[in-house]
Design a protein around this motif. Sequence first.
Motif, short mmCIF file in Angstrom:
data_model
loop_
_atom_site.label_atom_id
_atom_site.label_comp_id
_atom_site.label_asym_id
_atom_site.label_seq_id
_atom_site.Cartn_x
_atom_site.Cartn_y
_atom_site.Cartn_z
N ALA A 113 9.65 -6.21 8.05
CA ALA A 113 10.76 -5.38 8.53
C ALA A 113 10.73 -3.98 7.94
CB ALA A 113 12.09 -6.06 8.22
N LEU A 114 10.15 -3.82 6.75
CA LEU A 114 10.12 -2.52 6.09
C LEU A 114 8.95 -1.65 6.53
CD1 LEU A 114 10.83 -3.45 2.34
CD2 LEU A 114 12.45 -2.47 3.98
N ALA A 115 7.84 -2.28 6.89
CA ALA A 115 6.59 -1.54 7.10
C ALA A 115 6.63 -0.73 8.39
CB ALA A 115 5.42 -2.52 7.15
N GLY A 116 5.98 0.41 8.35
CA GLY A 116 5.87 1.24 9.54
C GLY A 116 6.03 2.72 9.23
N HIS A 117 5.51 3.54 10.11
CA HIS A 117 5.53 4.99 9.91
C HIS A 117 6.94 5.55 10.06
CE1 HIS A 117 4.39 9.14 9.91
NE2 HIS A 117 4.73 9.33 11.16
N ASP A 118 7.29 6.49 9.17
CA ASP A 118 8.57 7.19 9.23
C ASP A 118 8.30 8.69 9.13
OD1 ASP A 118 11.11 8.22 9.04
OD2 ASP A 118 11.64 7.20 7.17
N PRO A 119 8.45 9.44 10.22
CA PRO A 119 8.18 10.88 10.18
C PRO A 119 9.07 11.63 9.19
CG PRO A 119 8.36 10.09 12.45
CD PRO A 119 8.82 8.97 11.58
N ALA A 120 10.20 11.02 8.81
CA ALA A 120 11.11 11.69 7.87
C ALA A 120 10.61 11.61 6.42
CB ALA A 120 12.51 11.08 7.98
N ASP A 121 9.60 10.80 6.16
CA ASP A 121 9.04 10.65 4.82
C ASP A 121 7.64 11.25 4.80
OD1 ASP A 121 8.00 9.89 2.39
OD2 ASP A 121 8.10 7.73 2.77
N PRO A 122 7.43 12.35 4.10
CA PRO A 122 6.10 13.00 4.09
C PRO A 122 5.00 12.11 3.55
CG PRO A 122 7.78 14.48 3.19
CD PRO A 122 8.43 13.13 3.34
N SER A 123 5.34 11.10 2.74
CA SER A 123 4.31 10.23 2.18
C SER A 123 3.99 9.05 3.08
CB SER A 123 4.77 9.69 0.81
OG SER A 123 5.81 8.73 0.97
N SER A 124 4.71 8.90 4.18
CA SER A 124 4.52 7.76 5.06
C SER A 124 3.21 7.87 5.83
CB SER A 124 5.70 7.66 6.05
OG SER A 124 5.55 6.58 6.93
N ALA A 125 2.44 6.78 5.84
CA ALA A 125 1.15 6.77 6.53
C ALA A 125 1.36 6.64 8.03
CB ALA A 125 0.30 5.62 6.03
N THR A 179 0.84 -1.19 0.00
CA THR A 179 0.00 0.00 0.00
C THR A 179 0.88 1.25 0.00
OG1 THR A 179 -1.71 -1.15 1.26
CG2 THR A 179 -1.78 1.26 1.26
N TYR A 180 0.50 2.22 -0.81
CA TYR A 180 1.24 3.49 -0.84
C TYR A 180 1.30 4.08 0.57
CZ TYR A 180 2.47 8.27 -2.28
OH TYR A 180 3.10 9.49 -2.43
N GLY A 181 2.51 4.38 1.03
CA GLY A 181 2.69 4.97 2.35
C GLY A 181 2.98 3.97 3.45
N LEU A 182 2.91 2.67 3.14
CA LEU A 182 3.15 1.67 4.18
C LEU A 182 4.62 1.61 4.57
CD1 LEU A 182 1.73 -0.64 5.85
CD2 LEU A 182 2.63 -2.20 4.11
N CYS A 183 5.51 1.83 3.60
CA CYS A 183 6.95 1.72 3.82
C CYS A 183 7.62 3.05 3.49
CB CYS A 183 7.57 0.63 2.95
SG CYS A 183 6.84 -0.99 3.17
N SER A 184 8.64 3.40 4.23
CA SER A 184 9.34 4.66 4.03
C SER A 184 10.11 4.67 2.71
CB SER A 184 10.31 4.92 5.18
OG SER A 184 11.06 6.10 4.93
N ARG A 185 10.01 5.80 1.99
CA ARG A 185 10.81 6.01 0.79
C ARG A 185 12.03 6.88 1.07
NH1 ARG A 185 6.21 8.18 -3.33
NH2 ARG A 185 6.59 10.00 -2.02
N MET A 186 12.30 7.16 2.32
CA MET A 186 13.42 8.03 2.67
C MET A 186 14.73 7.44 2.17
SD MET A 186 13.98 10.89 4.10
CE MET A 186 15.35 11.87 4.69
N GLY A 187 15.48 8.23 1.40
CA GLY A 187 16.76 7.77 0.90
C GLY A 187 16.69 6.93 -0.35
#
Length: 439
Positions: free
Chosen positions: A204-216, A169-177
């Motif tokens: 292991a990848l899933a979860g909110h990342d405040p550093a990624d604006p698209s993160s759910a 799902t879009y936003g499930l995993c951080s795209r940071m970096g």
Amino acid sequence: MKDRLAKAEALNPEIHAFIRFTPDVAMAQAKGAEARQMAGTLKGPLDGIPIAHKDIYETAGIPTTGHSRVLEHHVPKADSAAVRAWADAGAVMLGKLATHEFAFGGPSFDLPWPPARNPWDTARFTAGSSSGTGAAVAAGVILGGTGSDTGGSIRGPSALCGIAGIKPTYGLCSRMGVLPLSHTLDTVGPMAWTVEDCALLLQALAGHDPADPSSANRPKPDLLSGLNGGVKGLRIGVIRHFHEQDWPVSAGVAAGIADVARVLQAQGATVTEVTLPSLQDFNAAGWLILAADAFAVHEPWLRTKYRDYGEFLRERLALASTISAADYVQAQRRRRELNDAVAKVMEGCDLLLTAAQPSEAPLITVPGKWTSFEVANFTIPFNLTGQPALTVCAGYGEGGLPVGAQLIGRPFEDATVLRAGHAYEQATTWRARRPVMAG
């Protein structure tokens, strides 16, 4: 791990899956995992398993090039969130994997590294853009690897290489970096030999990342406890017109889709036919948005490094520069209408089923610079909607080449998609067959 690295290095001249190997990192991480195993303190199921990263995932102190001359000497100072997540879980990084240039231009033969080739037949295409990941997993040199999916770049290579791959799902995993292509469509996710391995890697990848604006901003999901729950009671809608009328698929792919429906129905799922807007409508909106977003990302470099790009990507981006603001706004408006149509259908379905690729892998010389725009894409509709979508191997078609089918769920119901894909794999024998590699 030395044997695993040696196998990867021996096979790479055939499949060109790796841009570079990272033996020092791999051996250090493997020694750490071995010490934890001896002490009985393993971090979890990923501790010590061999993985690699698509070369758009930034790695501290290790070049991240996007498979492009533009960033040939780019050495990040920090790991991407995904690289860090798998390292924290104990996974062992063997190297960086080939991609289409900046995840959009390929297969290109005028770049510093050759395009990846399909282990089932090295004269064949892997699809893109997560081409190196598909090849390395299929060849058995890594258990899993990172892919990215903007219009199908996880699911396409998974289908042609006969592996499993999920666009979460879009936003499930951080795209940071992660080097961007389209800020409104990009999704990161895993590719592996089995759906179960995809679930372990995605957990292991899933979860909110405040550093990624698209993160759910949602609680971390549990993708594993229900994996063996089966499909009894699930409602599956087959988008038959996508692969029978809108863009008819090969006989092998059609048989694979029918097999998935038959197997899951035999296990207790309800299978019906559903109708969505035409595949061409999704493609028109999706490719226009993707191309315009990609031009916005690359416009500064195009002004100063135009000739450093490979021909395929250079000319695709030049075409994208002609898209007007009005075109883009209308495509986004159409996207909302298409998303509403899918959401309406999903009220009566838990999963959708259709093709992931239109045929078995073509020769690598067949796809041209405009093929992405000319051939209907079965995966981009679910980039537009942001839904989780999984490719599973659904058998073997012409020439013994693998075929894939695509299962799609509701947003943030990734666990249901994985559960259905795992149930299908457990009920079939496709995972017992591997490509024969000379190395």
